[in-house]
Design an enzyme around this catalytic site. Structure first.
Site, PDB file in Angstrom:
ATOM      1  N   ASP A 291      -9.747 -14.300 116.597  1.00  0.00           N
ATOM      2  CA  ASP A 291      -8.699 -14.364 115.585  1.00  0.00           C
ATOM      3  C   ASP A 291      -8.966 -15.456 114.553  1.00  0.00           C
ATOM      4  O   ASP A 291      -8.645 -15.301 113.371  1.00  0.00           O
ATOM      5  CB  ASP A 291      -7.344 -14.612 116.257  1.00  0.00           C
ATOM      6  CG  ASP A 291      -6.833 -13.386 116.992  1.00  0.00           C
ATOM      7  OD1 ASP A 291      -7.327 -12.274 116.715  1.00  0.00           O
ATOM      8  OD2 ASP A 291      -5.943 -13.534 117.845  1.00  0.00           O
TER       9      ASP A 291
ATOM     10  N   ASN B  45      -1.129 -16.840 109.406  1.00  0.00           N
ATOM     11  CA  ASN B  45      -0.416 -17.081 110.658  1.00  0.00           C
ATOM     12  C   ASN B  45       0.716 -18.099 110.486  1.00  0.00           C
ATOM     13  O   ASN B  45       1.885 -17.766 110.719  1.00  0.00           O
ATOM     14  CB  ASN B  45      -1.379 -17.601 111.726  1.00  0.00           C
ATOM     15  CG  ASN B  45      -1.739 -16.552 112.757  1.00  0.00           C
ATOM     16  OD1 ASN B  45      -1.344 -15.395 112.634  1.00  0.00           O
ATOM     17  ND2 ASN B  45      -2.485 -16.952 113.770  1.00  0.00           N
ATOM     18  N   ASP B  46       0.357 -19.334 110.130  1.00  0.00           N
ATOM     19  CA  ASP B  46       1.390 -20.366 110.106  1.00  0.00           C
ATOM     20  C   ASP B  46       0.951 -21.603 109.337  1.00  0.00           C
ATOM     21  O   ASP B  46      -0.232 -21.866 109.147  1.00  0.00           O
ATOM     22  CB  ASP B  46       1.784 -20.773 111.535  1.00  0.00           C
ATOM     23  CG  ASP B  46       0.587 -21.082 112.429  1.00  0.00           C
ATOM     24  OD1 ASP B  46      -0.352 -21.743 111.954  1.00  0.00           O
ATOM     25  OD2 ASP B  46       0.588 -20.667 113.593  1.00  0.00           O
TER      26      ASP B  46
ATOM     27  N   ARG C 105       3.301 -39.563 118.891  1.00  0.00           N
ATOM     28  CA  ARG C 105       4.658 -40.102 118.821  1.00  0.00           C
ATOM     29  C   ARG C 105       5.534 -39.107 118.089  1.00  0.00           C
ATOM     30  O   ARG C 105       5.046 -38.275 117.313  1.00  0.00           O
ATOM     31  CB  ARG C 105       4.682 -41.445 118.079  1.00  0.00           C
ATOM     32  CG  ARG C 105       4.093 -41.418 116.705  1.00  0.00           C
ATOM     33  CD  ARG C 105       4.375 -42.672 115.911  1.00  0.00           C
ATOM     34  NE  ARG C 105       5.785 -42.758 115.526  1.00  0.00           N
ATOM     35  CZ  ARG C 105       6.241 -43.655 114.653  1.00  0.00           C
ATOM     36  NH1 ARG C 105       5.416 -44.545 114.115  1.00  0.00           N
ATOM     37  NH2 ARG C 105       7.515 -43.669 114.331  1.00  0.00           N
TER      38      ARG C 105
ATOM     39  N   LEU D 285       4.917 -18.789 119.228  1.00  0.00           N
ATOM     40  CA  LEU D 285       5.309 -18.205 120.512  1.00  0.00           C
ATOM     41  C   LEU D 285       5.156 -19.227 121.636  1.00  0.00           C
ATOM     42  O   LEU D 285       6.030 -19.357 122.499  1.00  0.00           O
ATOM     43  CB  LEU D 285       4.451 -16.968 120.796  1.00  0.00           C
ATOM     44  CG  LEU D 285       4.724 -16.235 122.107  1.00  0.00           C
ATOM     45  CD1 LEU D 285       6.114 -15.617 122.104  1.00  0.00           C
ATOM     46  CD2 LEU D 285       3.665 -15.169 122.351  1.00  0.00           C
TER      47      LEU D 285
END
Length: 311
Positions: free
Chosen positions: A90, A165-166, A176, A214
């Site tokens: 992918d 995708n993102d 942190r 997901l």
């Protein structure tokens, strides 16, 4: 606001003797030599021209198979290609899709990796899949994309990132939590969604809803939909949950404290380090991506087979 992308449709058959196919590969992939040999043999038999990217063209296997050297960068070759074939997983498909997105080149992924959720063919299916393309037995699946823009503290627009995708905003360096604020709308007409502390936030497309989002607890969204999926990463509260925004909404993400080494990444591959006071504005991308699919392939079938959904 960008116009709606064209619906998916039938793939225009490759024309024997004239079709031009771009090639992009992950050199470390197992089975690359055999898959690439299958592609080159098929192209030679049907008079198709192969255009490898420079990295692939420099590999010994490319020389053995007679691929042209030194190759052509995909961003330059895109307008002349009828199809882009990616060999890997992918990640390779995502890299190729971003490179040819503005030219509207269909992308066919051949899976040589582990999951290959976005790819359409396995290594053993290369010849049958290419034959189906010649015969017009394929369709195009149009996918919604994202555009992210860094806005500097003084309001000046900064770097742009595009993603299939993102887009992920997260802390680099030492682990942190970071305090983030989420807002919809544009400057002067903004509506606050909420504030939270956590490791960051994912803004995913429906295509990306089955990837990092997901894993962080986000919903599965059918890829034919058009929306922004907003998923906090390890939010330090019980009251912050993923949400879905309409396709024409604009999301702004701001660090509420002065934070060093804050990073925004696209598809887990390209990243930009933010300066203190920078914010990130995310909305619909201008150019959708078109993925090649074959008869009998469906999103939910792939979900069951590769992610064990509802099995």
């Amino acid at each position: 606001m960008s116009p709606a992308p064209p619906p998916g449709g039938k793939f225009e058959p490759l024309e024997a003797g004239r079709g031009r196919i771009g090639l992009l590969a992950r050199p470390q992939s197992n089975g690359l030599d055999q898959a690439l040999a299958a592609v080159t043999d098929f192209a030679g038999e049907h008079g198709l021209t192969l255009v490898p990217d420079p990295e692939l063209a420099s590999r010994p296997v490319a020389s053995r198979l007679g691929l042209p050297s030194p190759g052509v960068p995909l961003v330059e070759a895109g307008a002349e290609l009828d199809l882009l074939v990616t060999l890997g997983g992918d990640g390779t498909l995502l890299r190729g899709a971003r490179a040819v997105r503005t030219a509207g080149v269909p992308v066919l992924g051949i899976n040589l990796g582990h999951l290959g959720f976005l790819t359409a063919l396995g290594a053993e299916e290369v010849e049958d899949g290419l034959q189906a393309l010649l015969e017009g037995r394929a369709r195009l699946d149009t996918r919604f994309t994202l555009e992210g823009r860094v806005i500097h503290a003084d309001g000046r627009p900064g770097a742009r990132l595009d993603a299939l995708n993102d887009l992920v905003l997260h802390k680099g360096g030492v682990a942190r939590v970071v305090r983030l604020g989420l807002f919809t709308g544009r400057d002067g007409d903004r509506d606050e969604i909420g504030r939270f502390s956590g490791d960051g936030v994912i803004v995913a497309t429906p295509t990306g809803s089955t990837a990092y989002s997901l894993s962080a607890g986000g919903p599965v969204v059918a890829p034919s939909m058009e929306c922004l999926v907003v998923t906090p990463i390890s939010a330090h509260t019980l009251a912050m949950r993923p949400l879905v925004l309409p396709f024409d909404e604009t999301l702004t993400i701001e660090a509420l404290d002065r934070v060093e080494e804050l990073v925004v990444t696209a598809d887990g591959q390209t990243g930009i380090e933010l300066a203190p006071g920078d914010r990130v504005r995310v909305g619909r991308g201008n150019t959708p991506v078109r993925l090649v699919r074959f008869p009998g392939q469906s999103f939910f079938g792939t979900l069951r087979r590769k992610l064990n959904w509802a099995v």
